[in-house]
Design an enzyme around this catalytic site. Structure first.
Site, PDB file in Angstrom:
ATOM      1  N   HIS A 136       0.869  -1.182   0.000  1.00 47.74           N
ATOM      2  CA  HIS A 136       0.000   0.000   0.000  1.00 47.74           C
ATOM      3  C   HIS A 136       0.911   1.240   0.000  1.00 47.74           C
ATOM      4  CE1 HIS A 136      -2.791   2.935   1.835  1.00 47.74           C
ATOM      5  NE2 HIS A 136      -3.769   2.117   1.500  1.00 47.74           N
ATOM      6  N   ASP A 213       2.856  -4.507   8.080  1.00 48.03           N
ATOM      7  CA  ASP A 213       1.669  -3.695   7.927  1.00 48.03           C
ATOM      8  C   ASP A 213       0.481  -4.651   8.057  1.00 48.03           C
ATOM      9  OD1 ASP A 213      -0.604  -2.586   6.857  1.00 48.03           O
ATOM     10  OD2 ASP A 213       0.374  -1.761   5.076  1.00 48.03           O
ATOM     11  N   GLN A 216      -4.683  -5.144   6.875  1.00 50.04           N
ATOM     12  CA  GLN A 216      -5.667  -6.072   6.305  1.00 50.04           C
ATOM     13  C   GLN A 216      -5.670  -7.432   6.985  1.00 50.04           C
ATOM     14  OE1 GLN A 216      -7.976  -5.265   4.281  1.00 50.04           O
ATOM     15  NE2 GLN A 216      -7.219  -3.224   3.822  1.00 50.04           N
ATOM     16  N   LYS A 239     -10.584  -0.894  10.475  1.00 54.29           N
ATOM     17  CA  LYS A 239     -10.656  -2.144   9.694  1.00 54.29           C
ATOM     18  C   LYS A 239     -10.948  -3.339  10.593  1.00 54.29           C
ATOM     19  CE  LYS A 239      -7.520  -0.243   6.327  1.00 54.29           C
ATOM     20  NZ  LYS A 239      -8.047   0.129   5.017  1.00 54.29           N
ATOM     21  N   CYS A 377      -4.710   2.487  -3.626  1.00 58.67           N
ATOM     22  CA  CYS A 377      -3.448   3.001  -3.056  1.00 58.67           C
ATOM     23  C   CYS A 377      -2.309   2.021  -3.275  1.00 58.67           C
ATOM     24  CB  CYS A 377      -3.586   3.332  -1.568  1.00 58.67           C
ATOM     25  SG  CYS A 377      -4.772   4.615  -1.237  1.00 58.67           S
TER      26      CYS A 377
HETATM   27  N1  PMP Z   1      -1.869  -0.722   4.574  1.00 53.24           N
HETATM   28  C1  PMP Z   1      -2.821  -1.457   4.014  1.00 53.24           C
HETATM   29  C2  PMP Z   1      -2.479  -2.837   3.490  1.00 53.24           C
HETATM   30  C3  PMP Z   1      -4.110  -0.944   3.913  1.00 53.24           C
HETATM   31  O1  PMP Z   1      -5.071  -1.667   3.345  1.00 53.24           O
HETATM   32  C4  PMP Z   1      -4.384   0.348   4.416  1.00 53.24           C
HETATM   33  C5  PMP Z   1      -5.774   0.957   4.300  1.00 53.24           C
HETATM   34  N2  PMP Z   1      -6.352   0.851   3.051  1.00 53.24           N
HETATM   35  C6  PMP Z   1      -3.346   1.054   5.008  1.00 53.24           C
HETATM   36  C7  PMP Z   1      -2.117   0.495   5.079  1.00 53.24           C
HETATM   37  C8  PMP Z   1      -3.566   2.419   5.573  1.00 53.24           C
HETATM   38  O2  PMP Z   1      -4.425   2.362   6.660  1.00 53.24           O
HETATM   39  P1  PMP Z   1      -5.015   3.701   7.308  1.00 53.24           P
HETATM   40  O3  PMP Z   1      -5.578   4.478   6.160  1.00 53.24           O
HETATM   41  O4  PMP Z   1      -6.060   3.191   8.246  1.00 53.24           O
HETATM   42  O5  PMP Z   1      -3.882   4.391   7.983  1.00 53.24           O
END
Ligand code: PMP
Length: 419
Positions: A136, A213, A216, A239, A377
């Site tokens: 991401h 990270d 997910q 999430k 993203c």
């Molecule tokens: N890493 C991953 C794999 C994600 O899916 C996301 C959220 N789409 C993020 C990081 C960022 O999370 P947040 O926007 O809650 O900071």
């Protein structure tokens, strides 16, 4: 088809009563475009159960005040409710000590924290940060920024056509220059579950620290950082059925202790004079300013809720749903699944001949079905697969086979319009 569906819902009815769980989520009970909402955008943000809403409302109605500062009763109650969440997260992640849990605004904030403190302190010219193609943006850009500043290099481990990390290449790329390995536990755009224990062993053998990270992963897998052996683990409240604007970072205590502060301000100090400031021990050193108190309390309630259901039970139910969805989507002419890893959770990402992902998203929304359309993203990952965007249906334990059937119906409509 109908009979089979009833049978399968029944199989779960004792161990996993999805219909009763759905009643905990008020947002699921509504119509969109005149039809019952099908919410398949859980990877972007999951829905919130009533117990979380109630915990936050209770704070605002009864205990509303600042934390860590007041001797008065409300502040003591607020502090107790807030700090009670730290050991809950410790248990949720399998950390050894509650002092290893830092409250953050979310995963993005947690990764930026590590990049700006551990990264800035430990990276120099010639050093490398190793990430993967499936990251991401929030696990790319903070490392890119600190690498640029410190003269270090960002190295990217490739993936295969199924969306799995190429482990042989990863082993070759993880060498003595590698100081930090940062990767997704689960990919948000593919659903791939990475072999994080093995990766951690390889990284540690090379002398690197590992940040996972977990944005997910946390809602779909039982996470145990002690078993994985990783050094940092980040996840987001929204999430895991908690509120937005909150999350946590796990960091091994010895590493946190050696890290400089992230931001300066109230609550992160031991003693301040105009000449010199000394800093508090972790985790407070990394928690400057008034935090999102209600959201932390809501996150605690969400983790209690998840524990009540059992992450393992939810994961087993979701795995069956994912397998059903995969079979049904594979049968749609002109549809190509992006991300077919053997180890996979929650995500059905796809493209369709002749239809842009945004058209798919709009047509589905007209039928009350919420999916995500875009690059998620993960622009470098989209480049890897040669697509500008995908449509993504992402599952949670409150979704059902009937909802997958609605999705398939909707996609047949897309095919009839664009195919
Ligand atoms: N890493 C991953 C794999 C994600 O899916 C996301 C959220 N789409 C993020 C990081 C960022 O999370 P947040 O926007 O809650 O900071």
């Amino acid at each position: 088809m109908g009979a089979e569906l009833v049978g399968v819902e029944k199989q779960h009815s004792v161990a996993f009563d999805v219909n009763s769980l759905r009643r905990d989520f008020p947002a699921l009970d509504q119509k969109v475009s005149g039809r019952p909402l099908v919410y398949f955008d859980n990877a972007a943000s999951a829905q919130t159960p009533l117990c979380v809403l109630e915990a936050m409302e209770r704070f605002y109605r009864e205990d509303r005040s600042n934390v860590h500062r007041g001797v008065h009763t409300l502040s003591q109650r607020a502090t107790a409710a807030y700090e009670a969440v730290r050991p809950k997260i410790q248990r949720f992640l399998g950390a050894e000590r509650e002092q290893e849990i830092v409250f953050t605004r979310g995963t993005t904030d947690a990764i930026n924290l590590v990049a700006a403190t551990y990264g800035r302190k430990n990276l120099g010219p010639g050093d490398e940060v190793l990430i993967t193609t499936m990251e991401h943006h929030s696990n790319i850009v903070p490392w890119q920024m600190v690498c640029k500043e410190r003269g270090a290099k960002l190295v990217v481990a490739p993936i295969n056509d199924a969306g799995e990390l190429e482990m042989d290449r990863f082993r070759e790329l993880c060498g003595e220059r590698t100081k930090i390995v940062a990767l997704a536990h689960v990919s948000n755009a593919l659903g791939t579950v990475n072999p994080v224990e093995e990766i951690t062993r390889i990284a540690h053998d090379a002398g690197a620290v590992v940040l996972l990270d977990g944005a997910q992963a946390a809602a779909h897998l039982e996470v145990d950082v002690s078993e994985i052996g990783c050094d940092f683990y980040a996840f987001s409240g929204h999430k895991v059925f908690g509120p937005t604007g909150v999350g946590a970072l796990y960091g091994r205590y010895a590493l946190l202790e050696a890290m400089p502060p992230y931001q300066g301000g109230g609550d992160m100090i031991r003693r301040v004079t105009f000449e010199e400031t000394t800093y508090a021990d972790p985790p407070m050193r990394f928690e400057a300013g008034t935090p999102n108190i209600a959201a932390v309390i809501g996150l605690g309630a969400a983790l209690d809720y998840l524990r009540g259901i059992g992450v393992a039970a939810a994961a087993a139910y979701e795995a069956e749903l994912l397998s059903y969805g995969t079979q049904r989507l594979r049968d749609i002419e002109g549809l190509r699944l992006i991300g077919t890893a053997r180890e996979k959770v929650s995500v059905l990402s796809f493209v369709m001949e002749g239809a842009h992902a945004h058209d798919i998203g709009t047509i589905l929304d007209d039928q009350g079905i919420a999916v995500r359309a875009g690059h998620h993203c993960t622009q470098p990952l989209m480049d890897r697969f040669g697509v500008p965007a995908t449509a993504r249906a992402s599952l949670a334990f409150y979704n059902t086979r009937q909802e997958i059937d609605r999705l398939v119906e909707g996609l047949e409509m897309v095919r009839s319009l664009f195919g």
